[in-house]
Write an enzyme that holds these catalytic residues in place. Structure first.
Site, mmCIF file in Angstrom:
data_model
loop_
_atom_site.group_PDB
_atom_site.id
_atom_site.type_symbol
_atom_site.label_atom_id
_atom_site.label_comp_id
_atom_site.label_asym_id
_atom_site.label_seq_id
_atom_site.Cartn_x
_atom_site.Cartn_y
_atom_site.Cartn_z
ATOM 1 N N PHE A 165 -68.512 -63.518 74.268
ATOM 2 C CA PHE A 165 -68.198 -62.376 73.837
ATOM 3 C C PHE A 165 -68.797 -61.165 74.618
ATOM 4 O O PHE A 165 -68.227 -60.021 74.581
ATOM 5 C CB PHE A 165 -68.074 -62.171 72.300
ATOM 6 C CG PHE A 165 -69.284 -61.714 71.710
ATOM 7 C CD1 PHE A 165 -69.708 -60.160 71.679
ATOM 8 C CD2 PHE A 165 -70.146 -62.732 71.309
ATOM 9 C CE1 PHE A 165 -70.888 -59.851 71.299
ATOM 10 C CE2 PHE A 165 -71.473 -62.178 70.776
ATOM 11 C CZ PHE A 165 -71.876 -60.906 70.995
ATOM 12 N N LYS A 189 -60.770 -69.223 79.946
ATOM 13 C CA LYS A 189 -60.657 -69.207 78.637
ATOM 14 C C LYS A 189 -61.484 -68.158 78.190
ATOM 15 O O LYS A 189 -62.851 -68.242 78.165
ATOM 16 C CB LYS A 189 -60.777 -70.427 78.016
ATOM 17 C CG LYS A 189 -60.127 -70.894 76.642
ATOM 18 C CD LYS A 189 -60.667 -69.901 75.429
ATOM 19 C CE LYS A 189 -61.971 -70.011 74.878
ATOM 20 N NZ LYS A 189 -62.436 -69.074 74.194
ATOM 21 N N GLU A 192 -62.613 -65.416 72.115
ATOM 22 C CA GLU A 192 -61.306 -64.969 71.385
ATOM 23 C C GLU A 192 -61.797 -63.723 70.515
ATOM 24 O O GLU A 192 -60.750 -63.090 69.917
ATOM 25 C CB GLU A 192 -61.119 -66.170 70.194
ATOM 26 C CG GLU A 192 -62.216 -66.526 69.396
ATOM 27 C CD GLU A 192 -63.222 -67.469 69.690
ATOM 28 O OE1 GLU A 192 -63.539 -67.488 71.051
ATOM 29 O OE2 GLU A 192 -64.000 -67.898 69.016
ATOM 30 N N ARG A 193 -63.017 -63.071 70.712
ATOM 31 C CA ARG A 193 -63.380 -62.248 69.899
ATOM 32 C C ARG A 193 -63.109 -61.003 70.853
ATOM 33 O O ARG A 193 -63.024 -59.808 70.247
ATOM 34 C CB ARG A 193 -64.919 -62.006 69.489
ATOM 35 C CG ARG A 193 -65.167 -63.001 68.128
ATOM 36 C CD ARG A 193 -66.441 -62.789 67.771
ATOM 37 N NE ARG A 193 -67.219 -63.991 68.719
ATOM 38 C CZ ARG A 193 -68.413 -64.200 68.502
ATOM 39 N NH1 ARG A 193 -69.286 -63.295 67.822
ATOM 40 N NH2 ARG A 193 -69.167 -65.351 68.940
ATOM 41 N N CYS A 297 -78.049 -61.327 76.920
ATOM 42 C CA CYS A 297 -78.824 -62.472 77.227
ATOM 43 C C CYS A 297 -79.937 -62.247 78.033
ATOM 44 O O CYS A 297 -80.969 -62.824 78.312
ATOM 45 C CB CYS A 297 -78.168 -63.784 77.996
ATOM 46 S SG CYS A 297 -77.710 -63.388 79.726
ATOM 47 N N GLU A 398 -83.242 -66.306 69.495
ATOM 48 C CA GLU A 398 -82.406 -65.075 70.203
ATOM 49 C C GLU A 398 -82.233 -63.913 68.881
ATOM 50 O O GLU A 398 -81.401 -64.699 67.925
ATOM 51 C CB GLU A 398 -81.203 -65.727 70.628
ATOM 52 C CG GLU A 398 -80.275 -64.597 71.493
ATOM 53 C CD GLU A 398 -79.290 -65.275 72.501
ATOM 54 O OE1 GLU A 398 -78.588 -66.308 72.148
ATOM 55 O OE2 GLU A 398 -78.998 -65.015 73.491
#
Ligand code: NAD
Length: 499
Positions: A165, A189, A192-193, A297, A398
């Site tokens: 995301f 793909k 989905e967020r 990240c 994280e």
């Protein structure tokens, strides 16, 4: 910290529905399950995304398989003409994509513009693939009398990319241009967020007239991913996301005989030595930690002061952080947008709470930040902890939020030991003006991307994106020459002629 009061800038037109794209046509997923796509700054529902069923994945993969046989025969110099056009289309749409991205993800529109630019950079690099495919190929004459031997690179078939995301526009473009330019066909793909940015990217692809089936899009979540991983006609998978899912993707795809590169989560440290120029270092470090609201990240969220630099470092870090403006990403002067979901916000708060229980001290507390105009936004104010030590959970895992952890090290050896104590190996930076310190650091840290006086060491598209330990599973990385290797297989031909 302050908050924005003004109205956000003009809202862009976001796609009002989220569709799949297969065989050159926009199609609705056939499944029954759907999720709302929510603006994290306002709580507004922007669209609904249907989570694709296995048959929707089949439709995309079938289209890609069918397109492969003719696409692989298009000469590379002709394939990349589409990328030149795509670069232009993306540039024309850059502002729309950036504003849509800001609305669905929450990051500032300035960050979103930068993200789109870094995506376009990969299109530019992949346009050089006719030349890059020469690497590892070549001919040796007379390996035996009258016999020549040649190695060539060839595409493999259908590749899929599964993306996270936090960079909805850039990360799909870490993969798509290279896969397509090397002669493969592609299924994306997205998370989905944040599915809306990919709708716009695929609209740009549609506009350049790539042959049907070369690029396809399926929306969905875990079940959709698993259908891709198990699909017999998918040759390889590129993944970016959290470490547990990266491991799952790596293992499942490999078990099903696929090539796989899986980038996972991170825990990054920045080390500041007494020789560092703090006026330059600190804005860089603060930008690294709080940019993208910490959902990056490459965020160096543990800041280690070596020896007697600590007090000055602390003072400058605190004063720079207090300047940051929290607000709706669409306001041009927002520095820190909301977190992507309320769950994400709560998990960051829980990490701060745990660190306090473990003995860290609170210097700046953003946990109760309320935005005056956006009751339903997932905002967190910039937070600073100090007294953080390597044995605390917050120093090992994280955070993915706007939290900066201050730590002390006696000397550079001590600092390197802290940096290397985590299970991750994504990125790390040092701020120093001494070459010997920089060299030691570059040599000894177990990170795939290293910055020297650079807070966010995001590799340019013509270098690979590094990652080690639990931050990367696979052999060849994203971007640059690694991408060419990942998306092609070498074939050796020995040949002689009798007549
Ligand atoms: P995530 O792992 O939750 O999701 C990533 C993708 O995997 C999404 O497309 C999602 O639909 C899918 N997915 C989620 N759960 C799944 C499951 N159980 N089975 C199969 N598929 C599943 O990651 P995220 O929250 O979207 O992204 C944030 C993470 O990504 C952070 O850990 C961040 O460090 C990492 N990340 C790493 C890099 C890197 O270069 N190493 C870059 C960006 C983000």
């Amino acid at each position: 910290m302050t908050s924005r009061q003004e109205e956000a800038g003009d809202a862009p037109a976001v796609p009002d529905s989220v569709s799949n794209y297969a065989d050159g046509a926009w199609v609705d997923a056939t499944a029954e399950t759907s999720l709302p796509v929510t603006n994290p700054a306002t709580g507004e529902t922007l669209a609904t995304v249907t989570l694709s069923a296995d048959r929707d994945v089949d439709a995309a993969v079938d289209a890609a398989s069918e397109a492969f046989e003719s696409w692989r025969r298009v000469p590379p110099v002709d394939r990349v003409q589409y990328l030149f056009d795509l670069k232009q289309e993306l540039e024309n749409r850059q502002e729309d994509i950036a504003r849509t991205l800001s609305r669905e993800h929450g990051k500032t529109v300035t960050e979103a513009r930068g993200e789109v630019r870094r995506g376009i950079e990969n299109v530019e690099v992949a346009a050089g693939i006719p030349n890059m495919m020469r690497e590892g190929s070549g001919t040796v004459e007379d390996v035996a009398a009258g016999m020549d031997e040649t190695a060539v690179r060839q595409p493999l078939g259908v590749f899929a990319a599964i993306t996270p995301f936090n960079f909805p526009a850039m990360i799909p473009l870490w993969f798509l241009p290279y896969a397509v330019a090397t002669g493969n066909t592609f299924v994306l793909k997205p998370s989905e967020r944040v599915p809306l940015s990919s709708q716009l990217i695929v609209e740009a692809i549609e506009a350049v007239g790539l042959p049907d089936g070369v690029v396809n899009l399926v929306n969905g979540a875990a079940d959709t991913v698993n259908a891709i991983l198990e699909h017999p006609d998918v040759e390889g998978v590129s993944f970016v996301g959290s470490t547990p899912v990266a491991k799952h993707v790596y293992e499942t795809a490999a078990r099903h005989g696929k090539r796989v590169q899986a980038q996972g989560g991170a825990k990054n440290y920045v080390v500041v030595t007494p020789s560092a120029i703090l006026d330059d270092a600190v804005p860089n470090i603060v930008g690294s930690v709080y940019g993208n609201a910490g959902e990056r990240c490459l965020a160096n969220d543990v800041v280690v002061g070596v020896g007697d630099v600590y007090d000055d470092l602390r003072e400058e870090v605190v004063s720079n952080t207090e300047e940051l403006v929290v607000g709706n990403g669409l306001d041009e002067d927002t520095d820190v947008g909301p977190l992507v979901t309320e769950d994400a916000r709560e998990s960051v708060v829980a990490m701060v709470d745990e660190a306090l229980e473990e003995g860290a001290d609170l210097v700046l507390d953003g946990r109760d930040f309320d935005h005056p105009d956006h009751d339903d936004g997932n905002f967190l104010g910039p937070t600073i902890l100090e007294g953080v030590t390597a044995d605390m959970a917050i120093a090992q895992e994280e955070i993915f939020g706007p939290v900066l952890c201050l730590a002390r090290a006696d000397d550079l050896d001590d600092a390197v030991e802290m940096v290397n104590s985590t299970r991750y190996g994504n990125a790390s930076s040092i701020f120093t003006e001494r070459g010997s310190e920089a060299r030691k650091y570059k040599y000894e840290v177990d990170a795939g991307n290293v910055g020297v006086n650079v807070g966010v060491c995001a590799p340019m598209g013509f270098f690979h994106f590094g990652g080690r330990k639990d931050s990367f599973f696979g052999d060849t990385h994203a971007q640059g020459e690694d991408a060419v290797q990942f998306y092609t297989e070498k074939k050796v031909v020995m040949e002689r002629w009798y007549s």
